[in-house]
Design a protein around this motif. Structure first.
Motif, PDB file in Angstrom:
ATOM      1  N   GLN A  79     -21.278  79.219   2.784  1.00  0.00           N
ATOM      2  CA  GLN A  79     -22.504  79.502   2.034  1.00  0.00           C
ATOM      3  C   GLN A  79     -23.437  78.306   2.047  1.00  0.00           C
ATOM      4  N   VAL A  80     -22.884  77.107   1.932  1.00  0.00           N
ATOM      5  CA  VAL A  80     -23.699  75.896   1.967  1.00  0.00           C
ATOM      6  C   VAL A  80     -24.366  75.738   3.324  1.00  0.00           C
ATOM      7  N   ARG A  81     -23.633  76.038   4.385  1.00  0.00           N
ATOM      8  CA  ARG A  81     -24.233  75.960   5.726  1.00  0.00           C
ATOM      9  C   ARG A  81     -25.403  76.935   5.866  1.00  0.00           C
ATOM     10  N   THR A  82     -25.284  78.090   5.243  1.00  0.00           N
ATOM     11  CA  THR A  82     -26.384  79.055   5.274  1.00  0.00           C
ATOM     12  C   THR A  82     -27.600  78.515   4.525  1.00  0.00           C
ATOM     13  N   TYR A  83     -27.356  77.925   3.356  1.00  0.00           N
ATOM     14  CA  TYR A  83     -28.455  77.324   2.587  1.00  0.00           C
ATOM     15  C   TYR A  83     -29.125  76.200   3.377  1.00  0.00           C
ATOM     16  N   TRP A  84     -28.315  75.356   4.010  1.00  0.00           N
ATOM     17  CA  TRP A  84     -28.866  74.216   4.748  1.00  0.00           C
ATOM     18  C   TRP A  84     -29.678  74.684   5.958  1.00  0.00           C
ATOM     19  N   ALA A  85     -29.222  75.726   6.625  1.00  0.00           N
ATOM     20  CA  ALA A  85     -29.963  76.253   7.767  1.00  0.00           C
ATOM     21  C   ALA A  85     -31.348  76.730   7.340  1.00  0.00           C
ATOM     22  N   GLN A  86     -31.430  77.327   6.150  1.00  0.00           N
ATOM     23  CA  GLN A  86     -32.725  77.765   5.632  1.00  0.00           C
ATOM     24  C   GLN A  86     -33.560  76.575   5.169  1.00  0.00           C
ATOM     25  N   PHE A  87     -32.909  75.599   4.538  1.00  0.00           N
ATOM     26  CA  PHE A  87     -33.631  74.454   3.985  1.00  0.00           C
ATOM     27  C   PHE A  87     -34.265  73.601   5.083  1.00  0.00           C
ATOM     28  N   ARG A  88     -33.553  73.350   6.155  1.00  0.00           N
ATOM     29  CA  ARG A  88     -34.037  72.425   7.173  1.00  0.00           C
ATOM     30  C   ARG A  88     -35.177  72.991   8.001  1.00  0.00           C
ATOM     31  N   THR A  89     -35.497  74.275   7.811  1.00  0.00           N
ATOM     32  CA  THR A  89     -36.669  74.813   8.492  1.00  0.00           C
ATOM     33  C   THR A  89     -37.958  74.265   7.898  1.00  0.00           C
ATOM     34  N   ASP A  90     -37.885  73.730   6.689  1.00  0.00           N
ATOM     35  CA  ASP A  90     -39.043  73.109   6.032  1.00  0.00           C
ATOM     36  C   ASP A  90     -39.003  71.611   6.311  1.00  0.00           C
ATOM     37  N   ARG A  91     -39.807  71.168   7.265  1.00  0.00           N
ATOM     38  CA  ARG A  91     -39.765  69.772   7.675  1.00  0.00           C
ATOM     39  C   ARG A  91     -40.230  68.834   6.557  1.00  0.00           C
ATOM     40  N   LEU A  92     -41.222  69.266   5.798  1.00  0.00           N
ATOM     41  CA  LEU A  92     -41.686  68.431   4.687  1.00  0.00           C
ATOM     42  C   LEU A  92     -40.575  68.232   3.668  1.00  0.00           C
ATOM     43  N   ALA A  93     -39.832  69.285   3.372  1.00  0.00           N
ATOM     44  CA  ALA A  93     -38.731  69.178   2.416  1.00  0.00           C
ATOM     45  C   ALA A  93     -37.649  68.245   2.932  1.00  0.00           C
ATOM     46  N   VAL A  94     -37.359  68.295   4.229  1.00  0.00           N
ATOM     47  CA  VAL A  94     -36.358  67.393   4.805  1.00  0.00           C
ATOM     48  C   VAL A  94     -36.817  65.945   4.693  1.00  0.00           C
ATOM     49  N   ALA A  95     -38.119  65.700   4.962  1.00  0.00           N
ATOM     50  CA  ALA A  95     -38.656  64.342   4.832  1.00  0.00           C
ATOM     51  C   ALA A  95     -38.587  63.873   3.386  1.00  0.00           C
ATOM     52  N   CYS A  96     -38.903  64.761   2.439  1.00  0.00           N
ATOM     53  CA  CYS A  96     -38.828  64.395   1.023  1.00  0.00           C
ATOM     54  C   CYS A  96     -37.385  64.145   0.600  1.00  0.00           C
ATOM     55  N   LEU A  97     -36.449  64.914   1.155  1.00  0.00           N
ATOM     56  CA  LEU A  97     -35.037  64.688   0.843  1.00  0.00           C
ATOM     57  C   LEU A  97     -34.593  63.324   1.359  1.00  0.00           C
ATOM     58  N   ALA A  98     -35.088  62.941   2.535  1.00  0.00           N
ATOM     59  CA  ALA A  98     -34.765  61.614   3.073  1.00  0.00           C
ATOM     60  C   ALA A  98     -35.333  60.524   2.172  1.00  0.00           C
ATOM     61  N   TYR A  99     -36.551  60.725   1.663  1.00  0.00           N
ATOM     62  CA  TYR A  99     -37.119  59.735   0.739  1.00  0.00           C
ATOM     63  C   TYR A  99     -36.280  59.640  -0.533  1.00  0.00           C
ATOM     64  N   LEU A 100     -35.847  60.781  -1.058  1.00  0.00           N
ATOM     65  CA  LEU A 100     -35.032  60.747  -2.276  1.00  0.00           C
ATOM     66  C   LEU A 100     -33.703  60.042  -2.021  1.00  0.00           C
ATOM     67  N   GLY A 101     -33.162  60.205  -0.814  1.00  0.00           N
ATOM     68  CA  GLY A 101     -31.960  59.453  -0.470  1.00  0.00           C
ATOM     69  C   GLY A 101     -32.217  57.959  -0.510  1.00  0.00           C
ATOM     70  N   LEU A 102     -33.375  57.538   0.005  1.00  0.00           N
ATOM     71  CA  LEU A 102     -33.750  56.122  -0.052  1.00  0.00           C
ATOM     72  C   LEU A 102     -33.994  55.678  -1.481  1.00  0.00           C
ATOM     73  N   PHE A 103     -34.609  56.547  -2.276  1.00  0.00           N
ATOM     74  CA  PHE A 103     -34.850  56.261  -3.694  1.00  0.00           C
ATOM     75  C   PHE A 103     -33.527  56.012  -4.424  1.00  0.00           C
ATOM     76  N   PHE A 104     -32.542  56.852  -4.184  1.00  0.00           N
ATOM     77  CA  PHE A 104     -31.229  56.673  -4.805  1.00  0.00           C
ATOM     78  C   PHE A 104     -30.560  55.397  -4.302  1.00  0.00           C
ATOM     79  N   LEU A 105     -30.663  55.137  -3.008  1.00  0.00           N
ATOM     80  CA  LEU A 105     -30.012  53.965  -2.433  1.00  0.00           C
ATOM     81  C   LEU A 105     -30.598  52.676  -2.993  1.00  0.00           C
ATOM     82  N   VAL A 106     -31.933  52.588  -3.048  1.00  0.00           N
ATOM     83  CA  VAL A 106     -32.592  51.385  -3.573  1.00  0.00           C
ATOM     84  C   VAL A 106     -32.303  51.232  -5.060  1.00  0.00           C
ATOM     85  N   GLY A 107     -32.357  52.339  -5.798  1.00  0.00           N
ATOM     86  CA  GLY A 107     -32.107  52.261  -7.231  1.00  0.00           C
ATOM     87  C   GLY A 107     -30.692  51.831  -7.568  1.00  0.00           C
ATOM     88  N   LEU A 108     -29.726  52.235  -6.738  1.00  0.00           N
ATOM     89  CA  LEU A 108     -28.331  51.896  -7.008  1.00  0.00           C
ATOM     90  C   LEU A 108     -27.965  50.494  -6.533  1.00  0.00           C
TER      91      LEU A 108
END
Length: 395
Positions: A86-115
């Motif tokens: 089910q998660v793979r199905t969600y991810w396949a749908q999510f990654r079609t939105d390139r802006l969302a993927v870029a924002c997710l990458a930024y949030l990963g950096l946000f978490f990394l810098v904050g921690l």
């Protein structure tokens, strides 16, 4: 003689029900989940109840951060381990939105810098004579700085790699550590509020769905009433009783007034899931209520819970930044509603208004404003993309 399973079309496979224990109500959660929770509770109790405490200095804000990491990590790992397809199905749908993927990458950096950022960057030193220094690629009119740390070319003070993002006004503190420590504060607000919202909202929603009746009525009424109280007003009323730990107070207020929407979501999701065939089949197979909830219901609603929290936390970040702009009068002077013991993007922006000013030293407010915008924007975009992935809309 025992009848062999038939392979003829139209017949169900014979099942040996003796192999199934209808009384087996063991909760099928990953073993690390309750074990990690017990370990965190034990470490917290030891730190606060013993004289020496843990060998690593920990305060209440650190524990809120760790609790938030545990909660958010559970929301991510639980569906991955229990429902990988089910998660793979969600991810396949999510990654079609390139802006969302870029924002997710930024949030990963946000978490990394904050921690990890505060492990390397500490509170910057005062450089009063070198206040308002420009970033390494910028310049400023020398009339706005007490002394230029770099070269003066074409009548303008040039930035240097000593202060790659410049220094703030008045105190002359390096902007880079200030921004990193401000990121840690914003992350603490996000995770600390999530550590309160998720257990409270999920617990209330499960209780309302499972028990129903007066319990459901009371819980949903309480959730609705709490949402009518502005968090900032409650924080203001309690502010005068808090000498220290204002940020912890703000996180607690935001968490305890924001779980109502999540509780209603969890209640509705559980009721919807109970009507689905795989849940009804599990019930007919004799699966107990506790096992059904832990194995089939909670892992399936975890993505919806994560989506709800993702859409809520931008407001928490904005509230934390906003309180630094609210000035109140106290005996002996004035203060802001922010926590002076923690660095904040809002504090950096507020202080920039009383120094050189935006036109001459744009980086004083520009850098924290950009980080604030990117963080709030990314959480909203990722949250909307999660909604689309969970419930794809037909064009």
């Amino acid at each position: 003689m025992r009848e062999e399973p038939s392979t003829e079309p139209g017949r169900f496979e014979a099942i040996d029900w003796d192999k199934h224990d209808p009384n087996d109500a063991a909760v099928a959660l990953p073993r690390w989940l309750p074990a990690a929770a017990a370990l965190l509770i034990a470490a917290f109790a030891y730190d606060y109840l013993t004289v020496d405490g843990l060998p690593v200095a920990m305060d209440g804000l650190d524990w809120l951060l760790i609790a938030g990491l545990y909660v958010v990590g559970s929301l991510i790992v639980l569906p991955i381990t229990q429902s990988p397809d089910q998660v793979r199905t969600y991810w396949a749908q999510f990654r079609t939105d390139r802006l969302a993927v870029a924002c997710l990458a930024y949030l990963g950096l946000f978490f990394l810098v904050g921690l990890l950022g505060p492990l390397y960057f500490h509170e910057p030193r005062l450089h009063v004579l070198y206040s308002s220094q420009p970033p390494v690629w910028g310049s400023i009119d020398p009339i706005y700085v007490p002394r230029c740390y770099g070269e003066i070319l074409n009548g303008r003070c040039q930035g240097t790699w000593t202060f790659p993002l410049g220094t703030n006004g008045i105190a002359g503190k390096d902007m880079l550590p200030l921004l990193v420590l401000g990121t840690r504060t914003s992350l603490s607000v996000v995770l600390g509020a999530a550590a309160i919202v998720v257990p409270t909202g999920v617990g209330a929603g499960v209780a309302a769905a499972e028990l129903g009746g007066h319990v459901e009525t009371v819980l949903m009424w309480l959730a609705e009433q709490l949402q009518t109280f502005p968090a900032i007003l409650i924080y203001f009323l309690l502010f005068f009783w808090m000498v220290e730990g204002r940020l912890r107070l703000l996180i607690a207020v935001l968490g305890f007034v924001s779980w109502g929407g999540l509780a209603r979501l969890v209640r509705n999701e559980i009721r919807v899931r109970r009507s689905e065939q795989f849940v009804q089949a599990a019930e007919l197979g004799g699966v107990g209520s506790a096992r059904l909830l832990a194995r089939h219901l909670l892992p399936n609603i975890a993505p919806s819970v994560l989506t709800n929290v993702t859409l809520q936390v931008p407001l928490f970040v904005l509230v934390e930044v906003s309180v630094s702009f609210i000035v109140i009068a106290l005996s002996g002077g004035t203060t802001t509603l922010g926590d002076p013991t923690n660095f904040s993007w809002g504090e950096i922006i507020y202080n920039s208004l009383f120094s050189v000013g935006a036109p001459a030293a744009w980086w004083l407010a520009g850098f924290p404003l950009v980080l604030l915008f990117l963080t709030v924007f990314s959480f909203n975009v990722v949250g909307d993309a999660f909604v689309d992935a969970l419930e794809p809309r037909s064009d």
